[in-house]
Structure formats: structure tokens, C-alpha cells
Scaffold this motif. Structure first.
Motif, PDB file in Angstrom:
ATOM      1  N   ALA A  56      -7.026  17.245 -33.018  1.00  0.00           N
ATOM      2  CA  ALA A  56      -6.935  17.847 -31.540  1.00  0.00           C
ATOM      3  C   ALA A  56      -6.707  16.882 -30.631  1.00  0.00           C
ATOM      4  CB  ALA A  56      -8.137  18.925 -31.669  1.00  0.00           C
ATOM      5  N   LEU A  57      -7.815  15.931 -30.538  1.00  0.00           N
ATOM      6  CA  LEU A  57      -7.701  14.943 -29.565  1.00  0.00           C
ATOM      7  C   LEU A  57      -6.406  14.116 -29.444  1.00  0.00           C
ATOM      8  CD1 LEU A  57     -11.407  13.520 -29.844  1.00  0.00           C
ATOM      9  CD2 LEU A  57     -10.481  14.846 -27.957  1.00  0.00           C
ATOM     10  N   CYS A  58      -5.832  13.967 -30.665  1.00  0.00           N
ATOM     11  CA  CYS A  58      -4.498  13.398 -30.541  1.00  0.00           C
ATOM     12  C   CYS A  58      -3.385  14.076 -29.931  1.00  0.00           C
ATOM     13  CB  CYS A  58      -4.332  13.037 -31.934  1.00  0.00           C
ATOM     14  SG  CYS A  58      -2.865  11.585 -31.983  1.00  0.00           S
ATOM     15  N   HIS A  59      -3.649  15.417 -30.243  1.00  0.00           N
ATOM     16  CA  HIS A  59      -2.670  16.207 -29.576  1.00  0.00           C
ATOM     17  C   HIS A  59      -2.681  16.417 -27.975  1.00  0.00           C
ATOM     18  CE1 HIS A  59      -0.197  18.517 -32.474  1.00  0.00           C
ATOM     19  NE2 HIS A  59      -1.229  18.671 -33.421  1.00  0.00           N
ATOM     20  N   VAL A  60      -3.852  16.391 -27.659  1.00  0.00           N
ATOM     21  CA  VAL A  60      -4.169  16.092 -26.271  1.00  0.00           C
ATOM     22  C   VAL A  60      -3.498  14.796 -25.581  1.00  0.00           C
ATOM     23  CG1 VAL A  60      -5.801  15.842 -24.137  1.00  0.00           C
ATOM     24  CG2 VAL A  60      -6.146  17.430 -26.184  1.00  0.00           C
ATOM     25  N   ALA A  61      -3.762  13.653 -26.200  1.00  0.00           N
ATOM     26  CA  ALA A  61      -2.979  12.627 -25.928  1.00  0.00           C
ATOM     27  C   ALA A  61      -1.660  12.791 -25.894  1.00  0.00           C
ATOM     28  CB  ALA A  61      -3.591  11.392 -26.936  1.00  0.00           C
ATOM     29  N   ARG A  62      -0.945  13.187 -26.756  1.00  0.00           N
ATOM     30  CA  ARG A  62       0.539  13.492 -26.925  1.00  0.00           C
ATOM     31  C   ARG A  62       1.061  14.135 -25.760  1.00  0.00           C
ATOM     32  NH1 ARG A  62       2.990  17.894 -27.865  1.00  0.00           N
ATOM     33  NH2 ARG A  62       1.116  18.930 -28.512  1.00  0.00           N
ATOM     34  N   SER A  63       0.230  15.325 -25.391  1.00  0.00           N
ATOM     35  CA  SER A  63       0.617  16.041 -24.173  1.00  0.00           C
ATOM     36  C   SER A  63       0.494  15.248 -22.813  1.00  0.00           C
ATOM     37  CB  SER A  63       0.147  17.391 -23.951  1.00  0.00           C
ATOM     38  OG  SER A  63      -1.312  17.277 -24.095  1.00  0.00           O
ATOM     39  N   VAL A  64      -0.352  14.367 -22.688  1.00  0.00           N
ATOM     40  CA  VAL A  64      -0.745  13.545 -21.715  1.00  0.00           C
ATOM     41  C   VAL A  64       0.540  12.401 -21.721  1.00  0.00           C
ATOM     42  CG1 VAL A  64      -1.970  11.909 -20.552  1.00  0.00           C
ATOM     43  CG2 VAL A  64      -2.940  13.914 -21.432  1.00  0.00           C
ATOM     44  N   ALA A  65       1.018  12.029 -22.887  1.00  0.00           N
ATOM     45  CA  ALA A  65       2.189  10.949 -22.967  1.00  0.00           C
ATOM     46  C   ALA A  65       3.400  11.644 -22.385  1.00  0.00           C
ATOM     47  CB  ALA A  65       2.439  10.480 -24.369  1.00  0.00           C
ATOM     48  N   ARG A  66       3.707  12.957 -22.695  1.00  0.00           N
ATOM     49  CA  ARG A  66       4.784  13.642 -22.310  1.00  0.00           C
ATOM     50  C   ARG A  66       4.782  13.779 -20.652  1.00  0.00           C
ATOM     51  NH1 ARG A  66       8.455  13.230 -25.967  1.00  0.00           N
ATOM     52  NH2 ARG A  66       8.327  14.546 -27.754  1.00  0.00           N
ATOM     53  N   ARG A  67       3.528  14.111 -20.213  1.00  0.00           N
ATOM     54  CA  ARG A  67       3.335  14.138 -18.788  1.00  0.00           C
ATOM     55  C   ARG A  67       3.858  12.894 -17.966  1.00  0.00           C
ATOM     56  NH1 ARG A  67      -1.201  13.642 -16.092  1.00  0.00           N
ATOM     57  NH2 ARG A  67      -2.537  15.051 -17.828  1.00  0.00           N
ATOM     58  N   ALA A  68       3.086  11.659 -18.741  1.00  0.00           N
ATOM     59  CA  ALA A  68       3.368  10.265 -18.288  1.00  0.00           C
ATOM     60  C   ALA A  68       4.809  10.062 -18.046  1.00  0.00           C
ATOM     61  CB  ALA A  68       2.595   9.250 -19.085  1.00  0.00           C
ATOM     62  N   GLU A  69       5.680  10.398 -19.289  1.00  0.00           N
ATOM     63  CA  GLU A  69       7.183  10.264 -19.468  1.00  0.00           C
ATOM     64  C   GLU A  69       7.755  11.038 -18.117  1.00  0.00           C
ATOM     65  OE1 GLU A  69      10.758  11.159 -22.378  1.00  0.00           O
ATOM     66  OE2 GLU A  69       8.587  11.939 -22.800  1.00  0.00           O
ATOM     67  N   ARG A  70       7.215  12.380 -17.817  1.00  0.00           N
ATOM     68  CA  ARG A  70       7.933  12.870 -16.695  1.00  0.00           C
ATOM     69  C   ARG A  70       7.706  12.388 -15.411  1.00  0.00           C
ATOM     70  NH1 ARG A  70       5.369  17.240 -19.652  1.00  0.00           N
ATOM     71  NH2 ARG A  70       4.027  17.448 -18.213  1.00  0.00           N
ATOM     72  N   ASP A  71       6.367  11.784 -15.322  1.00  0.00           N
ATOM     73  CA  ASP A  71       6.136  11.183 -13.962  1.00  0.00           C
ATOM     74  C   ASP A  71       6.859   9.877 -13.746  1.00  0.00           C
ATOM     75  OD1 ASP A  71       4.186  13.112 -13.070  1.00  0.00           O
ATOM     76  OD2 ASP A  71       2.339  12.073 -13.923  1.00  0.00           O
ATOM     77  N   TYR A  72       6.988   9.323 -15.105  1.00  0.00           N
ATOM     78  CA  TYR A  72       7.768   7.952 -14.790  1.00  0.00           C
ATOM     79  C   TYR A  72       9.145   8.209 -14.443  1.00  0.00           C
ATOM     80  CZ  TYR A  72       9.195   3.016 -16.394  1.00  0.00           C
ATOM     81  OH  TYR A  72       9.687   1.866 -16.331  1.00  0.00           O
ATOM     82  N   ARG A  81       0.827  -1.124  -0.178  1.00  0.00           N
ATOM     83  CA  ARG A  81      -0.055  -0.082  -0.062  1.00  0.00           C
ATOM     84  C   ARG A  81       0.907   1.085  -0.067  1.00  0.00           C
ATOM     85  NH1 ARG A  81      -4.766  -1.081  -0.403  1.00  0.00           N
ATOM     86  NH2 ARG A  81      -5.691   1.028  -0.062  1.00  0.00           N
ATOM     87  N   LEU A  82       0.558   2.248  -0.736  1.00  0.00           N
ATOM     88  CA  LEU A  82       1.396   3.373  -1.012  1.00  0.00           C
ATOM     89  C   LEU A  82       0.330   4.524  -0.932  1.00  0.00           C
ATOM     90  CD1 LEU A  82       3.512   2.607  -4.155  1.00  0.00           C
ATOM     91  CD2 LEU A  82       4.175   2.749  -1.722  1.00  0.00           C
ATOM     92  N   PRO A  83       0.669   5.696  -0.449  1.00  0.00           N
ATOM     93  CA  PRO A  83       0.046   6.890  -0.310  1.00  0.00           C
ATOM     94  C   PRO A  83      -0.249   7.195  -1.999  1.00  0.00           C
ATOM     95  CG  PRO A  83       2.084   7.562   0.591  1.00  0.00           C
ATOM     96  CD  PRO A  83       2.162   5.991   0.132  1.00  0.00           C
ATOM     97  N   LYS A  84      -1.416   7.888  -2.091  1.00  0.00           N
ATOM     98  CA  LYS A  84      -1.916   8.173  -3.455  1.00  0.00           C
ATOM     99  C   LYS A  84      -1.141   9.205  -4.130  1.00  0.00           C
ATOM    100  CE  LYS A  84      -6.623   6.576  -2.761  1.00  0.00           C
ATOM    101  NZ  LYS A  84      -7.918   6.587  -2.935  1.00  0.00           N
ATOM    102  N   HIS A  85      -0.194   9.927  -3.442  1.00  0.00           N
ATOM    103  CA  HIS A  85       0.471  10.951  -3.789  1.00  0.00           C
ATOM    104  C   HIS A  85       2.210  10.292  -4.231  1.00  0.00           C
ATOM    105  CE1 HIS A  85       2.978  11.608  -0.086  1.00  0.00           C
ATOM    106  NE2 HIS A  85       1.620  11.542   0.486  1.00  0.00           N
ATOM    107  N   HIS A  86       2.321   9.255  -3.824  1.00  0.00           N
ATOM    108  CA  HIS A  86       3.631   8.512  -4.173  1.00  0.00           C
ATOM    109  C   HIS A  86       3.768   8.585  -5.687  1.00  0.00           C
ATOM    110  CE1 HIS A  86       6.620   5.602  -4.496  1.00  0.00           C
ATOM    111  NE2 HIS A  86       6.651   5.584  -3.477  1.00  0.00           N
ATOM    112  N   PRO A  87       5.079   8.906  -6.246  1.00  0.00           N
ATOM    113  CA  PRO A  87       5.292   8.753  -7.667  1.00  0.00           C
ATOM    114  C   PRO A  87       5.109   7.759  -8.372  1.00  0.00           C
ATOM    115  CG  PRO A  87       7.173   9.746  -6.137  1.00  0.00           C
ATOM    116  CD  PRO A  87       6.171   9.038  -5.370  1.00  0.00           C
TER     117      PRO A  87
END
Length: 176
Positions: A116-132, A23-29
Motif C-alpha cells: 500500500a505504501l509502495c502504491h502511494v510512492a508510485r502515484s507520487v512518482a506519476r505526479r513528479a513526472e507530470r510536474d517535470y 531565486r525563484l518563486p516557490k510556485h515556479h514549475p
């Protein structure tokens, strides 16, 4: 039946469980990375609700499965992520980019709704990469997952261009 009980109330204390029972806190990386990968998969699902070319649709469906695998890998610390998925993305980038005109300037997100939706997905992919990457600062994670997210954002950018081309929409070039 894997998920017979959806509401468990175990997260009411601000923690969430990994597949190994930890179990981890929900704010854990690690949870942030899992959440970003899940959000990316959802954004791709939204894109798939649009009329898009069959070849792009098929690739996006494969990517959704890959992202589910990546989220599963993140839920089991130390689990591997298949590097062959990365090779498939590299091939798709080369194939889909080959028919596009060369870029002479940055483009602004937009065009047809699917792009436009694909651009949103692209930017979310970049965030996922930063979070990873943030998770990798404190824990060991396979580099294949980080590389996959990086390449996926590249492929999504190429798909944005392909979708606009298929819809007959001009890309909006950034003006200095």
C-alpha cells in the motif's frame, strides 16, 4: 559542514534559492518538480521503514540516491542526469516482473502495508513526472529525468505486486 545553518529566513518573501544562486518563486514549475521528487524520496523512505525483501530494499536505496541526484540536477538548470540510471531501472523491471503472474485485469492499490505504501510512492512518482513535464513546457530539461520518473513508477508498480506476493496477500482486481 554543508548545512550548518538551517533557518536562513531568505524564503520568507515567497522565493527559494537554486544551487546556482538563482531565486525563484516557490510556485515556479522548477520548484514544484523539485518538491515532487523530494516527496517521492520521502515516500520511499517511509516504505523502507517496513519489513521488505532485501533485494527490493537494496534497489529502493539506490533509487533514493538517484532521486537525490535528480533533485540536484533540477536545482542546477542545464545539469545532466545520468542515463545509466534508466538502464538499471529497465533491468530491475524485467527481473522483478518475470516471476509475477500475468495481469488479466487492473488491480486496486492495497494489500499488505508495504505494498500500500509502495502504491502511494508510485502515484507520487506519476505526479513528479507530470510536474517535470510541466517544467519542460517552459524550460529545457534533460529527457533522461522524465524517462527515469516514468520508468520508476512502472518499477514501483511491479514492487507493489512483489511485496504482496512475498506477504502472501491477494491482489484486489478491479471489478467492472
Amino acid at each position: 559542514m554543508r548545512l550548518s545553518k538551517i533557518t536562513t529566513r531568505t524564503g520568507d518573501d515567497g522565493t527559494t534559492g537554486l544551487a546556482d544562486g538563482t531565486r525563484l518563486p516557490k510556485h515556479h514549475p522548477r520548484i514544484a518538480a523539485i518538491g515532487s521528487v523530494d516527496e517521492l524520496n520521502s515516500q520511499i523512505g517511509l516504505l523502507l521503514a517496513e519489513p521488505i525483501p532485501d533485494e527490493i530494499r537494496a534497489e529502493l536505496l539506490r533509487i533514493q540516491h538517484d532521486l537525490f541526484d535528480l533533485g540536484g540536477m533540477l536545482a542546477v538548470p542545464g545539469a545532466p542526469f545520468d542515463g545509466a540510471k534508466l538502464a538499471r531501472l529497465d533491468g530491475a523491471i524485467a527481473r522483478h516482473n518475470a516471476s509475477l503472474p500475468p495481469l488479466k485485469e487492473f488491480i486496486l492499490p492495497g494489500g499488505c502495508r508495504a505494498a500500500a505504501l509502495c502504491h502511494v510512492a508510485r502515484s507520487v512518482a506519476r505526479r513528479a513526472e507530470r510536474d517535470y513535464l510541466q517544467l519542460q513546457q517552459s524550460e529545457t530539461c534533460t529527457l533522461a529525468g522524465l524517462h527515469y520518473l516514468n520508468r520508476l513508477s512502472d518499477l514501483l508498480f511491479v514492487f507493489c505486486r512483489q511485496l504482496n506476493l512475498a506477504a502472501g496477500k491477494q491482489e484486489t482486481l478491479w471489478q467492472r
